[in-house]
Enzyme design. Structure first.
Site, short mmCIF file in Angstrom:
data_model
loop_
_atom_site.label_atom_id
_atom_site.label_comp_id
_atom_site.label_asym_id
_atom_site.label_seq_id
_atom_site.Cartn_x
_atom_site.Cartn_y
_atom_site.Cartn_z
N ARG A 44 0.86 -1.20 0.00
CA ARG A 44 0.00 0.00 0.00
C ARG A 44 0.89 1.24 0.00
NH1 ARG A 44 2.30 2.13 3.82
NH2 ARG A 44 0.71 3.74 3.75
N GLN A 194 -2.82 2.41 9.72
CA GLN A 194 -1.47 2.56 9.15
C GLN A 194 -0.60 3.49 10.01
OE1 GLN A 194 -4.32 2.93 7.48
NE2 GLN A 194 -4.20 2.19 5.37
N ASP A 235 -2.36 10.59 -2.57
CA ASP A 235 -2.58 9.49 -3.50
C ASP A 235 -2.84 9.98 -4.92
OD1 ASP A 235 -3.43 8.47 -0.66
OD2 ASP A 235 -2.86 6.72 -1.84
N LYS A 245 -5.56 9.68 2.01
CA LYS A 245 -6.21 8.77 2.95
C LYS A 245 -7.40 9.43 3.65
CE LYS A 245 -5.45 5.45 3.64
NZ LYS A 245 -6.22 4.41 2.90
#
Lengths: 337, 337
Positions: A44, A194, A235, A245
């Site tokens: 990821r 995360q 991203d 995120k």
């Protein structure tokens, strides 16, 4: 070692779902292995997904048994479809796939065996460049950080989200290596944690002092004056927004309200400046990631949940974007086109 | 049954740490049992903690073996100290204890056995009144909610946070009972997950359609226009702020930015209008509630974490406060003194 490596036709990577409990390396032998690792978030982080996708094409090329260019291109195109079907939001995957396919199409004059080598080599270049680019992001970003600053970061934009070094955590790494005394506040980043699992793991390894908070403590720490600046990864960066995120948008609004600068750090391969926020597909992941914690149900059976993996932060909340070319005000992004 | 009940010198309550997996009733036989249940959050929610504290004094009075008033008052004062030492932020505990002690002091002319009865009776009155007050809060608040509205709520301000009916969820209950079609968005509320565990449990029992989100999705759902208004409970309402579960402040700022009305629902026993935000002690709970999930470590060993149980929302972010007397703009609070 790097988070992802090519070793004689096998891709070696860390299974990030197992961290911080266990550091487990997995071997990926074909593009379906790569696609599955991306979907299940063993791999990821947008830049890492980009490199992994490049290696996915490299595995197809490396293992190809066909002799005609037409068949080879068919194998490559099929792999592209498999890789593109994994996660729709992050830009780097699409960028990496497009870069390799463009190279291949440019060199259609080459023999199949040379095309195979070219794909493998190009994937390696993408991975190598990622590390170098992150170092440059780190250097540029470190100029924004002063001695004594406390940096709030969200999710994981570290070495684990890239081939090595990291983007947001690359800035922290570079600043720390320069000897500036800094502190980090890391959000745990539900539902996949995360921040608690990966960012805490990386910061501990770096030796940077840090404090973990739950996502709903962001307003609290800002209201207490505990945050000097926010640095997250990204991203996808479109003309009018930073896509990152889930939770990033809430943090950016809170930073804006508290006059705390908000920066996103990302390589140019994350940029998609011909598109706007309305064009972005936000991946919706299984609701079970929210209603369960690991395998344990936390909500009553039958509970419905939302699970968007990303959100969209309009540039009005963004102070600057840190990329390998420097730090840009969001209004300056068009200069990069 | 109610969330807390007095049965012949025993206090019966639900162990809320076991929900939604198991509905377990526990028997509390003395004030130390009550204090321990509050500290460990078997009993939680400001109004419920108030009623529980009242019952704590009632248990001491009921079980008292002393015959002199001096000794009785000593027992009562000792119990007050034990109860006050549990959780510092919520107002209702201090209010309930003060109310009972004021009654006792007023009636010092009575015999010890009559004082004992008086304490038990007063505790019962506090509990009965809480239910009635919540119904009135529900009625007043329901006028703010229109057919088709989506209400975002945080933590659990339901029947489980009170003796019965609930404050924020009391408004939702009352609105739903009137036949208005509404939806609820419930935040999971890390680290203790009262939203995922308790609010989801209550909404499911009521039959109200709801969606669970992680705390960091609040900005996302508001930016998509999915929230008509926010209603939370409160643990203490001071002159210039609403003190409530950690995360409330972030939600209020986000609501303000999205022009979504933000209401807090609470009985007058939560009000502390002679004090200001700066006077409030925010309880800091063990960091393990953040670094672990149940017994499982989620962050690397040695990770430091913040764990403030509450935060402070200045009234500039508050549209209105719903209490048993009606709905008040925060600027009108002084009228209630």
């Amino acid at each position: 070692m790097r988070t992802i490596e090519w070793k004689n036709g096998v891709v070696l990577t860390i299974d990030q779902t197992r961290l911080p409990d266990s550091l487990v390396y997995v071997k990926l032998r074909n593009s379906r292995d790569i696609a599955s690792a991306i979907k299940t978030m063993k791999i990821r982080g947008a830049p890492l997904i980009g490199a992994a996708a490049a290696y996915g094409l490299a595995l197809t090329a490396y293992n190809s048994k066909v002799s005609s260019k037409r068949e080879f291109m068919k194998e490559m195109e099929d792999t592209v479809q498999i890789l593109k079907g994994t996660r729709p939001t992050g830009m780097n995957l699409f960028w990496a796939v497009a870069r390799i396919m463009s190279e291949v199409r440019k060199r259609r004059d080459l023999r199949v065996d040379m095309l195979r080598d070219l794909v493998v080599k190009e994937a390696g270049k993408i991975a190598d460049e990622d590390v170098e680019i992150n170092r440059r992001i780190g250097e540029h970003g470190s100029k924004l950080v002063s001695n004594g600053d406390a940096i709030l970061t969200h999710c994981n934009a570290g070495a684990l989200a890239t081939v090595d070094y990291g983007t947001a955590l690359g800035v922290i790494r570079s600043t720390w290596e320069q000897g500036k005394r800094i502190k980090v506040i890391a959000t745990e980043t539900r539902p996949r944690l995360q921040g608690a699992r990966l960012t805490a793991y990386e910061l501990q390894a770096m030796g940077v002092p840090f404090t973990l908070i739950t996502d709903n403590m962001v307003g609290y720490v800002m209201s207490r004056g505990l945050v000097s600046l926010v640095i997250t990864g990204a991203d996808r960066i479109v003309k009018d927004a930073v896509v990152n995120k889930i939770g990033t948008y809430s943090i950016a609004v809170l930073a804006h309200e508290h006059k705390v600068p908000f920066y996103a750090a990302a390589p140019l391969s994350t940029f998609d400046l011909t598109h706007e926020a309305v064009d972005v597909t936000i991946e919706e992941r299984p609701p079970e990631e929210v209603t369960r914690f690991g395998s344990k149900m936390i909500a009553p059976r039958g509970t419905k949940a939302l699970n968007p993996a990303f959100d969209i932060t309009p540039i009005k909340y963004v102070t600057g974007i840190i990329c390998e070319k420097g730090v840009y005000a969001p209004q300056q992004l068009q200069e990069l086109l």
